[in-house]
Design a protein around this motif. Structure first.
Motif, PDB file in Angstrom:
ATOM      1  N   ASP A 107       0.734  -1.208  -0.047  1.00 56.55           N
ATOM      2  CA  ASP A 107      -0.019  -0.106  -0.033  1.00 56.55           C
ATOM      3  C   ASP A 107       0.724   1.250  -0.102  1.00 56.55           C
ATOM      4  N   ILE A 108       2.398   1.040   0.100  1.00 55.96           N
ATOM      5  CA  ILE A 108       2.801   2.294   0.523  1.00 55.96           C
ATOM      6  C   ILE A 108       3.844   2.352  -0.907  1.00 55.96           C
ATOM      7  N   ILE A 109       3.476   3.385  -1.664  1.00 51.80           N
ATOM      8  CA  ILE A 109       4.111   3.615  -2.966  1.00 51.80           C
ATOM      9  C   ILE A 109       5.351   4.571  -2.924  1.00 51.80           C
TER      10      ILE A 109
ATOM     11  N   SER B  71       0.560  16.397   7.707  1.00 51.42           N
ATOM     12  CA  SER B  71      -0.679  15.804   7.296  1.00 51.42           C
ATOM     13  C   SER B  71      -0.571  15.024   6.008  1.00 51.42           C
ATOM     14  N   GLY B  72      -1.304  13.675   5.971  1.00 54.76           N
ATOM     15  CA  GLY B  72      -1.317  13.194   4.525  1.00 54.76           C
ATOM     16  C   GLY B  72      -0.132  12.631   4.087  1.00 54.76           C
ATOM     17  N   THR B  73       0.894  12.336   4.843  1.00 57.03           N
ATOM     18  CA  THR B  73       2.284  11.826   4.467  1.00 57.03           C
ATOM     19  C   THR B  73       2.421  10.442   4.484  1.00 57.03           C
ATOM     20  N   GLY B  74       1.154   9.831   5.087  1.00 55.83           N
ATOM     21  CA  GLY B  74       1.118   8.257   5.163  1.00 55.83           C
ATOM     22  C   GLY B  74       1.539   7.661   6.432  1.00 55.83           C
ATOM     23  N   LYS B  75       1.465   8.401   7.558  1.00 53.56           N
ATOM     24  CA  LYS B  75       1.628   7.977   8.900  1.00 53.56           C
ATOM     25  C   LYS B  75       0.922   6.743   9.241  1.00 53.56           C
ATOM     26  N   GLU B  76      -0.208   6.709   9.051  1.00 53.82           N
ATOM     27  CA  GLU B  76      -1.139   5.593   9.217  1.00 53.82           C
ATOM     28  C   GLU B  76      -0.811   4.170   8.609  1.00 53.82           C
ATOM     29  N   LEU B  77      -0.442   4.580   7.253  1.00 55.55           N
ATOM     30  CA  LEU B  77      -0.113   3.384   6.291  1.00 55.55           C
ATOM     31  C   LEU B  77       1.476   2.741   6.993  1.00 55.55           C
TER      32      LEU B  77
ATOM     33  N   LEU C 141       3.044   7.445  -7.913  1.00 54.68           N
ATOM     34  CA  LEU C 141       1.813   7.575  -7.177  1.00 54.68           C
ATOM     35  C   LEU C 141       0.905   8.021  -8.143  1.00 54.68           C
TER      36      LEU C 141
ATOM     37  N   VAL D  12       0.573  13.493  -0.057  1.00 54.30           N
ATOM     38  CA  VAL D  12      -0.151  12.276  -0.689  1.00 54.30           C
ATOM     39  C   VAL D  12      -1.444  12.203  -0.975  1.00 54.30           C
ATOM     40  N   ARG D  13      -2.314  12.462   0.420  1.00 56.95           N
ATOM     41  CA  ARG D  13      -3.567  12.636   0.549  1.00 56.95           C
ATOM     42  C   ARG D  13      -4.132  13.540  -0.723  1.00 56.95           C
TER      43      ARG D  13
ATOM     44  N   GLU E  10      -3.504  12.354  -4.134  1.00 58.67           N
ATOM     45  CA  GLU E  10      -4.907  11.051  -4.345  1.00 58.67           C
ATOM     46  C   GLU E  10      -6.211  11.940  -4.713  1.00 58.67           C
TER      47      GLU E  10
END
Ligand SMILES: Nc1ncnc2c1ncn2[C@@H]1O[C@H](COP(=O)(O)OP(=O)(O)OP(=O)(O)O)[C@@H](O)[C@H]1O
Ligand SMILES: [Mg+2]
Length: 446
Positions: A123-125, A154-160, A305, A341-342, A345
């Motif tokens: 999931d992490i590109i 925000s939106g850099t993929g921390k949760e991923l 991406l 990234v968010r 997207e």
């Protein structure tokens, strides 16, 4: 302890060398081809952390496991920063140490300059050097018990990244429980996190397992951890120190065995300096800190991406896979992505949804802030890719008529899009009469 470990590990089939002080240990490491070093921290003259540094200078790929009697989070931070494979606090269980030893020996089998090059998550590109570093870090720390703090915009993929660490950990089959810290009111903090017994307070109409209970033996993901209030910080710290908790209204104590991954888009170190975040809690959480780079610092990832999201949304909207016109791509490469990234997207999602042809033009891209290259072509320029993306062979195979009418069709559509579907202005734009524009629309069934 030394004797105990050597008996235990010999039984497991390993060949063991022991040393009573770091100097001697270093000599052994230099004269034997070791697969793993286990060292205590406090040993008089030279500490285990100094030994770690010396070992890593000479043998960068040699896994070093640190054992501490004192659960000092600062030492753990230093140990992990200096490349320790993992650290264990005394007392520990036999299972714990054998599991870590086995995973250390497994990991060193793939030794090389970049220890683990495989991507830890589909999931992490990313393929920029910045993201490769993140992948390597995930692979290295996932199998450890260390708490991780992921910070970045925000939106850099921390949760991923948090999810990827869990998925590559030894507790991957247990739960990953996201806890959004700022969504829990102070008064409900204990009940939400640790659960409660029916009737323990007004509103507690049934027994409840808290989020920590759910996450036990797995991973708790503390999202927006920077938003914890002074009171909730203290409550959380207490549980982490005592390694146990009680449900509200319960007498029974639950031992806690949770790996904590937290995330924040605040600068927590600064919050500590400013007195807004407890330093002791910070050290507990940030044993391994990971900084997610903003997208504008790794523009090289944009094309990959874009491809990924084009495919994703073509599937979701059940459309043919589209591509970006080269000018549209230029616009995206030139943009600075305050939403990271968010935002990219979302841009692609809208582009795919709005576009009527299978080439996405700059007009279909909605960027939130207007930082674009100023001197470039004006908006009325025809995007180069309108001419098509054919090879010479394809061109000749299709023939002049077909190519020209394809081109004409795209121009008509493009003119309509630019003029917000005013036929009159579209005709003007193409410098043809309204009548002939209308005729052409009919001809192509547009
Ligand atoms: N490297 C990446 N590859 C693919 N998708 C990504 C990547 N980074 C982020 N995304 C996507 O962007 C969105 C935001 O990611 P995520 O929720 O992990 O960000 P975050 O750092 O937690 O943001 P916030 O601070 O706002 O919570 C998600 O839809 C995620 O799938
Ligand atoms: Mg998030």
């Amino acid at each position: 302890m030394r004797e105990f470990l050597s008996i235990l590990l010999e039984k497991e089939g390993h060949q063991i060398f022991t040393a009573g002080d770091p100097q001697r240990g270093l000599e052994i490491a230099k004269s034997h081809n070791l697969d793993l070093v286990i060292t205590d921290i406090r040993m008089g003259e030279m500490s285990g952390l100094d030994l770690l540094k010396e070992l890593k200078d000479i043998f960068p790929d040699l896994p070093v496991l640190i054992i501490t009697a004192f659960a000092s989070p600062e030492d753990a931070v230093i140990a992990m920063k200096n490349g320790a494979f993992d650290y264990l606090t005394k007392p520990f269980k036999v299972d714990e140490i054998t599991a870590i030893v086995n995973s250390a020996l497994g990991a060193s089998g793939t030794s090389g300059v970049m220890a683990n090059q495989q991507t830890p998550s589909n999931d992490i590109i990313g393929e920029s050097p910045e993201m490769l570093k993140i992948f390597d870090l995930i692979n290295r720390i996932a199998p450890t018990h260390a708490n991780v703090l992921i910070y970045g915009e925000s939106g850099t993929g921390k949760e991923l990244v948090a999810k990827a660490i869990h998925d590559n950990s030894k507790v991957a089959s247990n739960e990953f429980v996201p806890i959004t810290c700022n969504a829990i009111p102070e008064t409900l903090f204990e009940s939400e996190l640790f659960g409660h017994v029916k009737g323990s307070f007004t509103g507690a109409t049934s027994n409840k397992i808290g989020l920590f209970g759910q996450a036990n033996n797995g991973t708790a993901f503390l999202d927006e951890v920077g938003e914890l209030t002074p009171l909730t910080q203290t409550k959380l710290l207490r549980v982490l120190q005592e390694r146990e908790f009680k449900r509200v209204g319960d007498t029974q104590i639950t031992k806690i065995n949770v790996r904590i991954i937290s995330a924040t888009n605040r600068n927590l170190e600064e919050e500590v300096v400013n007195g807004n975040f407890r330093e002791d809690l910070f050290y507990r959480l940030a044993v391994v800190p990971i900084r997610m780079p903003p997208l504008r610092e790794r523009k090289g990832d944009v094309p990959l991406l874009v491809d990924f999201f084009l495919n994703k949304y073509a599937k979701i909207f059940d459309k043919d896979v589209m591509e970006l016109s080269s000018y549209a791509m230029e616009v995206l490469m030139d943009y600075d992505y305050p939403g990271n990234v968010r935002e990219l997207e979302n841009i692609i999602e809208r582009g795919v949804a709005l576009s009527t042809s299978n080439i996405i033009l700059p007009e279909s891209l909605t960027l939130s802030s207007h930082k674009k290259k100023s001197s470039r072509k004006s908006h009325d320029d025809i995007p180069e890719n309108l001419i098509g993306v054919h090879s010479q062979e394809e061109l000749f195979e299709e023939g002049l008529e077909k190519i020209l009418s394809g081109f004409e069709k795209k121009l008509l559509t493009c003119a309509l899009e630019k003029t917000n579907y005013s036929k009159m202005r579209a005709a003007d734009l193409l410098k043809i009469s309204f009548r002939s524009f209308r005729y052409k629309l009919k001809k192509y069934n547009l």
